[in-house]
Design a protein around this motif. Structure first.
Motif, PDB file in Angstrom:
ATOM      1  N   LEU A 292      -9.490 -17.769  -3.823  1.00 14.45           N
ATOM      2  CA  LEU A 292      -9.828 -18.977  -4.576  1.00 14.45           C
ATOM      3  C   LEU A 292     -10.310 -18.637  -5.988  1.00 14.45           C
ATOM      4  O   LEU A 292     -10.051 -19.392  -6.938  1.00 14.45           O
ATOM      5  CB  LEU A 292     -10.891 -19.780  -3.826  1.00 14.45           C
ATOM      6  N   VAL A 293     -11.025 -17.512  -6.130  1.00 10.75           N
ATOM      7  CA  VAL A 293     -11.418 -17.057  -7.467  1.00 10.75           C
ATOM      8  C   VAL A 293     -10.171 -16.784  -8.305  1.00 10.75           C
ATOM      9  O   VAL A 293     -10.078 -17.186  -9.477  1.00 10.75           O
ATOM     10  CB  VAL A 293     -12.296 -15.790  -7.376  1.00 10.75           C
ATOM     11  N   VAL A 294      -9.194 -16.103  -7.698  1.00 14.15           N
ATOM     12  CA  VAL A 294      -7.952 -15.812  -8.407  1.00 14.15           C
ATOM     13  C   VAL A 294      -7.227 -17.110  -8.767  1.00 14.15           C
ATOM     14  O   VAL A 294      -6.725 -17.266  -9.888  1.00 14.15           O
ATOM     15  CB  VAL A 294      -7.056 -14.895  -7.554  1.00 14.15           C
ATOM     16  N   ALA A 295      -7.181 -18.054  -7.823  1.00 16.52           N
ATOM     17  CA  ALA A 295      -6.537 -19.343  -8.096  1.00 16.52           C
ATOM     18  C   ALA A 295      -7.232 -20.066  -9.247  1.00 16.52           C
ATOM     19  O   ALA A 295      -6.579 -20.649 -10.127  1.00 16.52           O
ATOM     20  CB  ALA A 295      -6.544 -20.206  -6.836  1.00 16.52           C
ATOM     21  N   ALA A 334      -8.090  -6.101  -8.882  1.00 20.31           N
ATOM     22  CA  ALA A 334      -8.451  -5.518  -7.584  1.00 20.31           C
ATOM     23  C   ALA A 334      -7.595  -6.140  -6.491  1.00 20.31           C
ATOM     24  O   ALA A 334      -7.292  -7.340  -6.535  1.00 20.31           O
ATOM     25  CB  ALA A 334      -9.928  -5.772  -7.282  1.00 20.31           C
ATOM     26  N   PRO A 335      -7.206  -5.363  -5.488  1.00 22.85           N
ATOM     27  CA  PRO A 335      -6.445  -5.936  -4.367  1.00 22.85           C
ATOM     28  C   PRO A 335      -7.262  -6.989  -3.622  1.00 22.85           C
ATOM     29  O   PRO A 335      -8.490  -6.883  -3.523  1.00 22.85           O
ATOM     30  CB  PRO A 335      -6.171  -4.717  -3.464  1.00 22.85           C
ATOM     31  N   PHE A 336      -6.574  -7.995  -3.103  1.00 23.46           N
ATOM     32  CA  PHE A 336      -7.259  -9.014  -2.303  1.00 23.46           C
ATOM     33  C   PHE A 336      -8.023  -8.368  -1.149  1.00 23.46           C
ATOM     34  O   PHE A 336      -9.141  -8.778  -0.820  1.00 23.46           O
ATOM     35  CB  PHE A 336      -6.241 -10.015  -1.743  1.00 23.46           C
ATOM     36  N   GLU A 337      -7.411  -7.363  -0.523  1.00 28.68           N
ATOM     37  CA  GLU A 337      -8.030  -6.728   0.650  1.00 28.68           C
ATOM     38  C   GLU A 337      -9.358  -6.060   0.282  1.00 28.68           C
ATOM     39  O   GLU A 337     -10.320  -6.121   1.044  1.00 28.68           O
ATOM     40  CB  GLU A 337      -7.078  -5.684   1.243  1.00 28.68           C
ATOM     41  N   LEU A 338      -9.381  -5.422  -0.885  1.00 31.14           N
ATOM     42  CA  LEU A 338     -10.605  -4.753  -1.317  1.00 31.14           C
ATOM     43  C   LEU A 338     -11.722  -5.760  -1.520  1.00 31.14           C
ATOM     44  O   LEU A 338     -12.849  -5.569  -1.056  1.00 31.14           O
ATOM     45  CB  LEU A 338     -10.353  -3.988  -2.618  1.00 31.14           C
ATOM     46  N   MET A 339     -11.426  -6.844  -2.226  1.00 31.56           N
ATOM     47  CA  MET A 339     -12.458  -7.821  -2.518  1.00 31.56           C
ATOM     48  C   MET A 339     -12.919  -8.549  -1.260  1.00 31.56           C
ATOM     49  O   MET A 339     -14.092  -8.910  -1.137  1.00 31.56           O
ATOM     50  CB  MET A 339     -11.952  -8.812  -3.561  1.00 31.56           C
ATOM     51  N   GLU A 340     -12.008  -8.781  -0.314  1.00 29.61           N
ATOM     52  CA  GLU A 340     -12.404  -9.414   0.936  1.00 29.61           C
ATOM     53  C   GLU A 340     -13.441  -8.565   1.667  1.00 29.61           C
ATOM     54  O   GLU A 340     -14.473  -9.073   2.126  1.00 29.61           O
ATOM     55  CB  GLU A 340     -11.181  -9.629   1.826  1.00 29.61           C
ATOM     56  N   ILE A 341     -13.187  -7.273   1.765  1.00 26.59           N
ATOM     57  CA  ILE A 341     -14.131  -6.382   2.435  1.00 26.59           C
ATOM     58  C   ILE A 341     -15.444  -6.322   1.656  1.00 26.59           C
ATOM     59  O   ILE A 341     -16.535  -6.358   2.250  1.00 26.59           O
ATOM     60  CB  ILE A 341     -13.525  -4.980   2.588  1.00 26.59           C
ATOM     61  N   SER A 508      -4.353   4.767   5.033  1.00 29.77           N
ATOM     62  CA  SER A 508      -4.530   3.511   4.299  1.00 29.77           C
ATOM     63  C   SER A 508      -4.066   2.341   5.147  1.00 29.77           C
ATOM     64  O   SER A 508      -3.054   2.430   5.841  1.00 29.77           O
ATOM     65  CB  SER A 508      -3.738   3.541   2.991  1.00 29.77           C
ATOM     66  N   THR A 509      -4.806   1.251   5.076  1.00 31.75           N
ATOM     67  CA  THR A 509      -4.404   0.012   5.755  1.00 31.75           C
ATOM     68  C   THR A 509      -3.656  -0.921   4.816  1.00 31.75           C
ATOM     69  O   THR A 509      -3.193  -1.979   5.239  1.00 31.75           O
ATOM     70  CB  THR A 509      -5.635  -0.715   6.315  1.00 31.75           C
ATOM     71  N   LEU A 510      -3.549  -0.561   3.538  1.00 34.72           N
ATOM     72  CA  LEU A 510      -2.818  -1.391   2.580  1.00 34.72           C
ATOM     73  C   LEU A 510      -1.322  -1.293   2.848  1.00 34.72           C
ATOM     74  O   LEU A 510      -0.792  -0.196   3.040  1.00 34.72           O
ATOM     75  CB  LEU A 510      -3.110  -0.937   1.154  1.00 34.72           C
ATOM     76  N   GLN A 511      -0.659  -2.414   2.835  1.00 33.17           N
ATOM     77  CA  GLN A 511       0.777  -2.450   3.083  1.00 33.17           C
ATOM     78  C   GLN A 511       1.529  -2.570   1.772  1.00 33.17           C
ATOM     79  O   GLN A 511       1.209  -3.414   0.928  1.00 33.17           O
ATOM     80  CB  GLN A 511       1.122  -3.631   4.004  1.00 33.17           C
ATOM     81  N   GLY A 512       2.528  -1.694   1.604  1.00 26.54           N
ATOM     82  CA  GLY A 512       3.375  -1.783   0.427  1.00 26.54           C
ATOM     83  C   GLY A 512       2.737  -1.314  -0.852  1.00 26.54           C
ATOM     84  O   GLY A 512       3.264  -1.553  -1.934  1.00 26.54           O
ATOM     85  N   THR A 513       1.584  -0.651  -0.763  1.00 32.05           N
ATOM     86  CA  THR A 513       0.877  -0.193  -1.959  1.00 32.05           C
ATOM     87  C   THR A 513       0.392   1.229  -1.738  1.00 32.05           C
ATOM     88  O   THR A 513      -0.175   1.540  -0.683  1.00 32.05           O
ATOM     89  CB  THR A 513      -0.336  -1.092  -2.259  1.00 32.05           C
ATOM     90  N   GLU A 514       0.605   2.081  -2.725  1.00 33.68           N
ATOM     91  CA  GLU A 514       0.071   3.435  -2.643  1.00 33.68           C
ATOM     92  C   GLU A 514      -1.398   3.396  -3.058  1.00 33.68           C
ATOM     93  O   GLU A 514      -1.720   2.968  -4.171  1.00 33.68           O
ATOM     94  CB  GLU A 514       0.856   4.377  -3.558  1.00 33.68           C
ATOM     95  N   PRO A 515      -2.290   3.819  -2.205  1.00 36.61           N
ATOM     96  CA  PRO A 515      -3.724   3.703  -2.515  1.00 36.61           C
ATOM     97  C   PRO A 515      -4.161   4.741  -3.541  1.00 36.61           C
ATOM     98  O   PRO A 515      -3.493   5.762  -3.738  1.00 36.61           O
ATOM     99  CB  PRO A 515      -4.381   3.969  -1.159  1.00 36.61           C
ATOM    100  N   TRP A 527     -13.494   0.597  -0.292  1.00 40.72           N
ATOM    101  CA  TRP A 527     -12.292   1.423  -0.257  1.00 40.72           C
ATOM    102  C   TRP A 527     -12.267   2.350   0.961  1.00 40.72           C
ATOM    103  O   TRP A 527     -11.190   2.657   1.488  1.00 40.72           O
ATOM    104  CB  TRP A 527     -12.173   2.254  -1.533  1.00 40.72           C
ATOM    105  N   SER A 528     -13.422   2.796   1.419  1.00 37.10           N
ATOM    106  CA  SER A 528     -13.431   3.694   2.582  1.00 37.10           C
ATOM    107  C   SER A 528     -13.041   2.965   3.856  1.00 37.10           C
ATOM    108  O   SER A 528     -12.716   3.604   4.857  1.00 37.10           O
ATOM    109  CB  SER A 528     -14.807   4.355   2.740  1.00 37.10           C
ATOM    110  N   GLN A 529     -13.061   1.636   3.833  1.00 39.40           N
ATOM    111  CA  GLN A 529     -12.538   0.889   4.977  1.00 39.40           C
ATOM    112  C   GLN A 529     -11.038   0.660   4.848  1.00 39.40           C
ATOM    113  O   GLN A 529     -10.320   0.604   5.850  1.00 39.40           O
ATOM    114  CB  GLN A 529     -13.272  -0.443   5.097  1.00 39.40           C
TER     115      GLN A 529
END
Length: 975
Positions: A292-295, A334-341, A508-515, A527-529
């Protein structure tokens, strides 16, 4: 209302009502008159009215906005005003005929008008930086406001609004047509699509209620707390109030903060945490927050671009566009996944851990217990004398370890010293998210879990269920896109059999992205998660121990005496130094601008070698006969003026000044001693007695013994007498004190002072001051003590001793601090007659003063100072630094004066250049912000409003520039 109609309404320019016409409305409808100032707005037209009694805001709105919507705003304001603990809100002022919403016609155009109370306070938008305290307070304010609106309802809340984040996707599509740059338009569109995809599954779980939906820096008013931080406590402009997503309300606030985040999306976390503590959010709401911040960032940029196209004279929108672009850039960084965690962790919600119990060995032929792990952290014994900055140092250390043990690996979660950056405003990415292994080429690599192989540009990825294994240094055995089973061989380590090869391992749990391989320390938890430890593959020893800074600080607080203070409320754990730089355990480098003890700089290998060699040979007390004490005493005497040829060696400046006072008493037979106000000379009983700084001892002025006579500090900038002709006034104060001592008939022991006023901020004494005082003191049989502990020993650059600047010769010189570069070492240099006076009271002895190690340290310091021409460097770099600091006076009103010379400088900060009111709170906050930017700095002076600038004498011009640039950044952006 359709989205098309919504956007059509959003395209309206501001009402065309001039200030004069607004004045007519105020007079005719409200019976008010006064000075009128236009306030910024995107689609309303707002004017502030200043009358003799109070101030108001006239809000002029298009009739396209229904009266019901304006009634909802008025009702919400009234509702909030009845809630205990709610933020301050402005009152709605009725017209002379009792109406709260007035229809007016201006040049055949009808508008709706309201008058509100002007809420006093400072906004949050103007400062380019907000401290953590302000960010957290804004989050808490947003929560209190939302909580106060939780039970508010009104038919005017159910309306269509372009800012309603529930409609962000369709609104963005309509607004994007205004962006002519196709590349920018495509980037913004793709960003919105990604955000909407993450929001949609969560949307059914997001709470709806009345929300302000625009709690931003423009729409809050603040007060300053006791530390000078802006703390918002009031809310204005309810023009966007709707019934909408509760979490959307916080998203608007967080997005607004990103223009002050300096590119760091984690900057919002204090606001999130504070909000959640006041008005708890659900896990689904927290997961939706960042999308929502991004939106919101997308809508801000697209809306402003469109508004400029239809209302090019709107300076308010044009001024906001740059910050809104900055918001967007930070939001997408920042990736959505990073900010969510990060958001979940900020409120204490843990995310699921990776299950690895069924995994197979990655290196089936190697027992993880045989792998040696190389310490590459800040405290590693492998690093010395700056070798960590050499290219490929980590790989070379790893290869050396592997040559000795067969297989060696780097550690995951380690803060690499080699990744540190000198003179960096932002913390570097030092936290390691992978492990490098040096092992025999040809070693077999097996799949730890089932998945599909991906092989691109020599980068090997095993894609599993919810987890990917990234490998570099692999000779693959399978085709690209091949399916594999757990335990199946997938490749070998590159390199010939028998030779050493390198393998890089990362999960890495990120899909389609090289961490990333490294991240900044502040991002490490999140990031460690996303990139979990490879301990399941390489054994638990692959995990580097995490810094225990908080626990160690608690231990310090529990057992170290409370009066023994520390710098900073939340101090970094400093464990290494090099030249003018210090490093914390996370690899953050700081330019040390205050450490006058380490005169040579930190970690000097030549000094360490000299001390180590002497310690291995002999260290004992000075009553034994050895060569070093004779040689060092002779060298110190040779540095002093003729006649000062006798040396006492002690441990510290306090001991040196204490001894100097005892020498004065013994030599004169008197006790009365003259000193200066605002001075600091040490913590022993005698040296503390003549220390009058209330910053160091708030009771100093009321607890001095009767033999101490403190006179006005000769501060020509902010003292009692000011300007170049002020010396006479200060000398009159000295003469009056001397006459009072004469009247007692008990004699005068002497006078002690720093020749440059160090503790007050490096302030130079008035010309001729010491000449006149020394003359009067000696005429009464007293001795003159020059406390050179802080200002002497080459630090002034232009002079080796501070008293040389005044053209005088003291009877006693005291030194310490830099003469041992941190080794406990001090000295008193005086005449033989004064020294031998002490024998009337017995002999003198200092257990460690003048020990062989101390003498070796002292002589080596003098050698290095000469060989590296550090006094000359103090003059050249010091003059350059002072010139840059003086230039700040022209641009920043808070900068009052620059004191001192060489590398003993003081920057005095004042709230008013006429009254010279000390900027005490501001100085403390500025020092705190400088720490965040990589500079160590502390305040000094009785009012703690002077930056004490006394770095190691090896300070480079580059580091001086960095300090000034960071200071200017703070003064320009806020603290």
């Amino acid at each position: 209302m359709t989205d098309e109609t919504l956007v059509d309404r959003a395209t309206l320019p501001r009402p065309d009502v001039t200030a004069a016409e607004a004045g007519d409305i105020l007079q005719s409808r409200y019976g008010l008159s006064g000075a009128i100032t236009e306030l910024g707005s995107q689609q309303d037209r707002n004017y502030r009215l200043d009358t003799d009694e109070r101030r108001y805001v006239l809000k002029i709105c298009h009739v396209a906005y229904a009266t019901l919507e304006l009634e909802a705003q008025n009702a919400a304001i009234h509702h909030i005003s009845t809630k205990v603990g709610a933020p301050r809100v402005p009152r709605v002022i009725p017209s002379t005929d009792g109406q709260h919403i007035v229809a007016v016609t201006v040049r055949d155009q009808t508008y709706q008008v309201r008058l509100l109370e002007y809420l006093e306070g400072e906004g949050l938008t103007h400062p380019k930086h907000l401290p953590r305290e302000s960010v957290a307070a804004l989050g808490a304010l947003c929560a209190r406001l939302a909580e106060s609106l939780a039970d508010f309802s009104h038919p005017g809340l159910d309306r269509s609004l372009q800012w309603d984040l529930r409609r962000a996707g369709p609104v963005a599509v309509q607004l994007l047509s205004a962006i002519t740059d196709s590349a920018a338009r495509d980037r913004i569109a793709k960003t919105m699509v990604s955000a909407v995809r993450r929001i949609q599954p969560l949307a059914p779980y997001l709470r709806l209620q009345a929300v302000h939906h625009d709690v931003t820096g423009d729409n809050v008013v603040s007060r300053r707390d006791d530390k000078g931080h802006l703390i918002p406590d009031g809310v204005i402009d309810f023009g966007d109030i709707i019934r909408g997503w509760l979490i959307g309300d916080l998203a608007v606030t967080c997005a607004s903060l990103l223009h002050q985040a300096d590119g760091d999306p984690l900057y919002i976390l204090p606001a999130v945490k504070a909000y959640h503590e006041v008005y708890p959010l659900t896990e689904q709401e927290l997961r939706a927050l960042w999308p929502l911040v991004v939106a919101r960032a997308v809508i801000l940029v697209a809306s402003s671009e469109q508004q400029i196209s239809i209302d090019p004279e709107n300076d308010y929108v044009r001024g906001n566009l740059e910050s809104e672009r900055r918001i967007f850039d930070t939001a997408v960084s920042a990736p959505f996944e990073l900010m969510e965690i990060a958001v979940l962790n900020a409120v204490g919600i843990e995310t699921a851990t990776l299950l690895t119990e069924d995994w197979q060995p990655l290196l089936p032929d190697i027992d993880p217990a045989t792998i040696s792990f190389v310490d590459l952290g800040v405290q590693s014994p492998h690093f010395t004398a700056g070798n960590w900055s050499q290219a490929d140092i980590d790989w070379r250390l790893l290869a050396r370890a592997a040559a000795e043990t067969g297989t060696a690996a780097t550690r995951y979660g380690e803060h690499r010293l080699s990744r540190s950056k000198l003179r960096s405003a932002a913390p570097p990415s030092t936290f390691t998210l992978h492990s490098d292994i040096c092992l025999a080429g040809g070693s077999v690599i097996a799949a730890p879990f089932a998945g599909k192989v991906s092989w691109k540009n020599h980068h090997f990825i095993l894609v599993g269920e919810g987890i990917n294994l990234h490998l570099d240094g692999v000779e693959p055995l399978l085709e690209d896109e091949a399916d594999v089973e757990a335990g199946q061989s997938i490749g070998t380590v590159s390199g010939e059999d028998g030779s050493l090869g390198g393998l890089r391992v990362q999960l890495s749990t990120l899909q389609g992205t090289e961490p990333p391989l490294f991240c900044a320390p502040r991002e490490a938890v999140a990031w460690s998660q996303l990139c979990p430890s490879p301990a399941a593959l390489l054994g638990p020893d692959v995990n580097a121990p995490r810094p225990a800074s908080a626990e160690l600080f608690a231990l310090r607080q529990a057992h170290l005496a409370k009066p023994q203070k520390n710098y900073y409320e939340a101090p970094p754990q400093i464990e290494r130094g090099w030249k003018e730089h210090m490093f914390d355990v996370e690899g953050r480098a700081y330019v040390d601008m205050l450490n006058n003890v380490t005169i040579l700089g930190h970690g000097h290998p030549r000094l360490a070698e000299a001390i180590g060699e002497q310690w291995l040979r002999l260290n004992t007390n000075s009553r034994f006969h050895y060569g070093a004490i004779a040689e060092f005493s002779e060298r110190l005497a040779s540095l002093a003026p003729e006649g000062l040829d006798t040396v006492f060696l002690v441990n510290s400046g306090s001991e040196a000044n204490d001894l100097a006072l005892r020498l004065a008493w013994a030599h004169t037979g008197a006790r009365h001693t003259l000193c200066l106000l605002e001075a600091y000379h040490g913590w022993s009983v005698a040296s503390d007695a003549v220390s009058t700084s209330i910053a160091d001892n708030p009771q100093a002025l009321t607890t001095r013994p009767a033999w101490v006579h403190a006179v006005l500090s000769p501060n020509t900038y902010s003292g009692t007498f000011r300007g170049s002709e002020s010396a006479a006034g200060y000398l009159d104060a000295v003469f009056a004190a001397l006459e009072a001592i004469d009247a007692k008939g008990e004699g005068l022991a002497g006078f002690i002072a720093e020749p440059v006023y160090g503790n007050a901020g490096g302030i130079s004494l008035p010309d001729g001051y010491l000449t006149a005082v020394y003359g009067q003191v000696r005429a009464r049989g007293g001795v003159c003590i020059a406390d050179e502990v802080q200002v002497g020993y080459g630090r002034l650059g232009h002079h080796f001793w501070g008293f040389e600047q005044q053209g005088v010769v003291p009877d006693i010189i005291t030194i310490a601090k830099g003469m041992g570069n941190g080794h406990p070492l001090g000295a008193v240099i005086t005449t033989r007659a004064i020294a031998e006076s002490l024998e009337k009271e017995g002999y003198f002895f200092s257990s460690a003063g003048g020990s062989p190690v101390s003498c070796a340290a002292g002589m080596t310091v003098l050698d290095i100072m000469a060989d590296e021409r550090l006094q000359e460097n103090a003059r050249v770099v010091g003059d350059y630094l002072k010139g840059r600091l003086v230039a700040l006076i022209e641009h920043h009103q808070i900068v009052g004066a620059v004191h001192g010379m060489g590398l003993y400088l003081g920057l005095e900060l004042v709230r008013d250049r006429t009254t010279l009111e000390p900027a005490t709170q501001e100085t403390a906050a500025i020092c705190s912000r400088l720490l965040d930017l990589g500079v160590l700095m502390q305040p000094t002076g009785d009012h703690l409003n002077v930056l004490k600038i006394k770095p190691p004498l090896c300070l480079t011009a580059e580091s001086a520039d960095f300090f000034v640039e960071m200071l200017e950044k703070v003064l320009s952006e806020g603290w």
